[in-house]
Design a protein around this motif. Structure first.
Motif, PDB file in Angstrom:
ATOM      1  N   THR A 121       0.832  -1.217   0.000  1.00  0.00           N
ATOM      2  CA  THR A 121       0.000   0.000   0.000  1.00  0.00           C
ATOM      3  C   THR A 121       0.860   1.258   0.000  1.00  0.00           C
ATOM      4  OG1 THR A 121      -1.584  -1.187   1.395  1.00  0.00           O
ATOM      5  CG2 THR A 121      -1.961   1.157   1.072  1.00  0.00           C
ATOM      6  N   HIS A 145      -7.506   6.823   7.392  1.00  0.00           N
ATOM      7  CA  HIS A 145      -7.151   5.400   7.398  1.00  0.00           C
ATOM      8  C   HIS A 145      -7.225   4.894   8.839  1.00  0.00           C
ATOM      9  CE1 HIS A 145      -5.414   1.643   6.242  1.00  0.00           C
ATOM     10  NE2 HIS A 145      -4.258   1.846   6.842  1.00  0.00           N
ATOM     11  N   ARG A 190       3.703   6.021   7.968  1.00  0.00           N
ATOM     12  CA  ARG A 190       2.894   7.050   7.307  1.00  0.00           C
ATOM     13  C   ARG A 190       2.978   8.401   8.006  1.00  0.00           C
ATOM     14  NH1 ARG A 190      -1.119   2.498   6.430  1.00  0.00           N
ATOM     15  NH2 ARG A 190      -1.391   2.351   4.178  1.00  0.00           N
TER      16      ARG A 190
HETATM   17  C1  GP9 Z   1      -2.124  -1.020   6.450  1.00  0.00           C
HETATM   18  C2  GP9 Z   1      -2.867  -1.183   5.178  1.00  0.00           C
HETATM   19  C3  GP9 Z   1      -2.489  -2.463   4.493  1.00  0.00           C
HETATM   20  O1  GP9 Z   1      -2.353   0.163   7.127  1.00  0.00           O
HETATM   21  O2  GP9 Z   1      -2.733  -0.078   4.352  1.00  0.00           O
HETATM   22  O3  GP9 Z   1      -1.210  -2.441   4.022  1.00  0.00           O
HETATM   23  P1  GP9 Z   1      -0.661  -3.532   2.980  1.00  0.00           P
HETATM   24  O4  GP9 Z   1      -0.392  -4.791   3.756  1.00  0.00           O
HETATM   25  O5  GP9 Z   1      -1.694  -3.755   1.946  1.00  0.00           O
HETATM   26  O6  GP9 Z   1       0.567  -2.922   2.442  1.00  0.00           O
END
Ligand code: GP9
Ligand code: MN
Length: 420
Positions: free
Chosen positions: A82, A128, A137
């Motif tokens: 992500t 989020h 982040r």
């Molecule tokens: C975690 C979510 C998932 O906060 O964004 O992350 P991923 O495992 O898909 O990288």
């Protein structure tokens, strides 16, 4: 600073849009609601389980007269998952071959989308419902100037509205509306969903579609959570309308990366009715949904051209009518005719108008057949460009080269002036 000059020239020659399309400024001053849809792959759209559409809402949305849909849009993420997709979208640069830029280079100089939008009087935020430091982040968002990050602590999670990774998407969107309403307009707000995430666990009573039946528990469970997230998006659109936010906003949906890895190729082949998943199929499975919904636009259509996450930043800026003459991006706005003609994956695979290249094999994009040796030579010059580009992007990150670049003036201009 000489390497950045070389990179700038490359980008000016290869990725800079030379003209404005008729889409320039179509969404000027509108709010942008960007939804990063966890693990959503394109094959999910229009597929059915026991006769039922998995994603009926997105299926309708992509056909809407107010939606621009790109069916050949690829994710370009690597290990940073992500966070890589966020990085690509914000910067129009490639992620790193290993690790997550969000962790390893969060302090670099960037000219990221939220920074540019801030300068253009946008309020910028992220929603989020997970721990703020996940993927580092909090640090990265601070560096690239998001005004506000609503993490876990902005939400009320209860045993009833949570499972798996935490707060479920329906509750996430519902609880976000009050914050969204309170924001100054115009705003750019990124929503990152979570429910449709490996291992795709969903309590029985929240599942509105059957599981698939194959040797892969992961693929079997993928569909009910995909449906759940589709329903949460439908509710979100309604909530935006109820809150009076819909008309003045554009809503962008993008899948962040694959949900089904190649470990499940056998089950995947069964689902798709194929004998096996070839390297060609594997690349084609990296397509993720990308649609731009512009309420009241009425010019909606499907663009079949190849596209990727690398193109999102210039595309959004184009729609918002924001000109950044000296911005450097490896992607191009998706409405210009003059594009470089290929989408590079982090592992060096690529897709061009004619070919799909993976595992050192050149395939015909249309048929999926390996091309003749003679024809395969046509893949080589593209392969060279892809490697060069990935290398340039890495150099910028590893060397923090934007420290030496003047985004207001452009480097070359500055150099010419000093030579006078
Ligand atoms: C975690 C979510 C998932 O906060 O964004 O992350 P991923 O495992 O898909 O990288
Ligand atoms: Mn993800």
């Amino acid at each position: 600073g000489s390497e950045i000059n070389e990179i700038e020239s490359y980008m000016r020659d290869n990725t800079e849009s030379k003209e404005k399309s008729e889409m320039f400024g179509v969404a000027k001053d509108k709010n942008v609601i960007f939804v990063s849809v966890e693990s959503m792959q394109n094959f999910t759209l229009d597929s059915k389980i026991n006769g039922e559409e998995v994603t009926p809402f997105m299926n309708d949305l992509k056909e809407s007269k107010d939606t621009i849909f790109f069916p050949n849009f690829y994710h370009q993420t690597a290990q940073g998952k992500t966070s890589d997709s966020e990085f690509i979208v914000e910067n129009s640069m490639y992620p790193l071959p290993r690790g997550s830029v969000y962790f390893t280079h969060a302090q670099n100089e960037y000219n990221a989308l939220p920074e540019i939008l801030n300068e253009n009087d946008y309020y910028t935020s992220v929603f989020h419902a997970n721990n703020k430091s996940f993927w580092n982040r909090d640090v990265m968002y601070d560096n690239i100037s998001y005004d506000k990050f609503h993490g876990e602590e902005s939400y009320e999670a209860t045993p009833q509205n949570s499972f798996g990774w935490g707060l479920e998407d329906k509750a996430f969107f519902e609880q976000s509306i009050k914050y969204l309403k309170a924001q100054e307009e115009p705003f750019y707000s990124k929503f990152i969903t979570l429910t449709h995430h490996f291992p795709f666990e969903l309590p029985e009573d929240k599942a509105n579609i059957d599981k698939y039946d194959s040797g892969s528990r992961t693929l079997n469970h993928y569909f009910p959570t995909a449906r759940y997230t589709d329903e949460s998006l439908e509710q979100f659109f309604q909530q935006l309308k109820d809150a009076g936010l819909y008309e003045d906003s554009i809503i962008v949906l993008m899948g962040d990366h694959y949900g089904i890895s190649e470990y499940h190729n056998k089950a995947m082949a069964q689902f798709l009715g194929k004998e096996e998943i070839t390297p060609y199929d594997h690349v084609q499975l990296q397509r993720v949904p990308f649609m731009i919904h512009i309420p009241g636009y009425e010019g909606g259509k499907q663009y079949d051209k190849i596209a990727g996450q690398i193109d999102v930043k210039p595309t959004l800026m184009h729609l918002l009518g924001i000109e950044e003459e000296n911005d450097l991006s490896f992607g191009t706005d998706l409405f210009t005719e003059d594009r470089k003609g290929y989408i590079a994956m982090r592992d060096g695979s690529f897709v061009s108008d004619k070919y799909v290249y993976s595992d050192d094999i050149c395939y015909d994009r249309e048929t999926g057949e390996q091309v003749s040796e003679e024809q395969a030579e046509a893949c080589q010059p593209i392969k060279e460009k892809v490697d060069k580009e990935l290398g340039y992007s890495d150099s910028i990150i590893y060397g923090d080269l934007f420290r030496f670049y003047n985004f207001e003036e452009g480097q070359q201009q500055e150099k010419e002036e000093s030579e006078e």
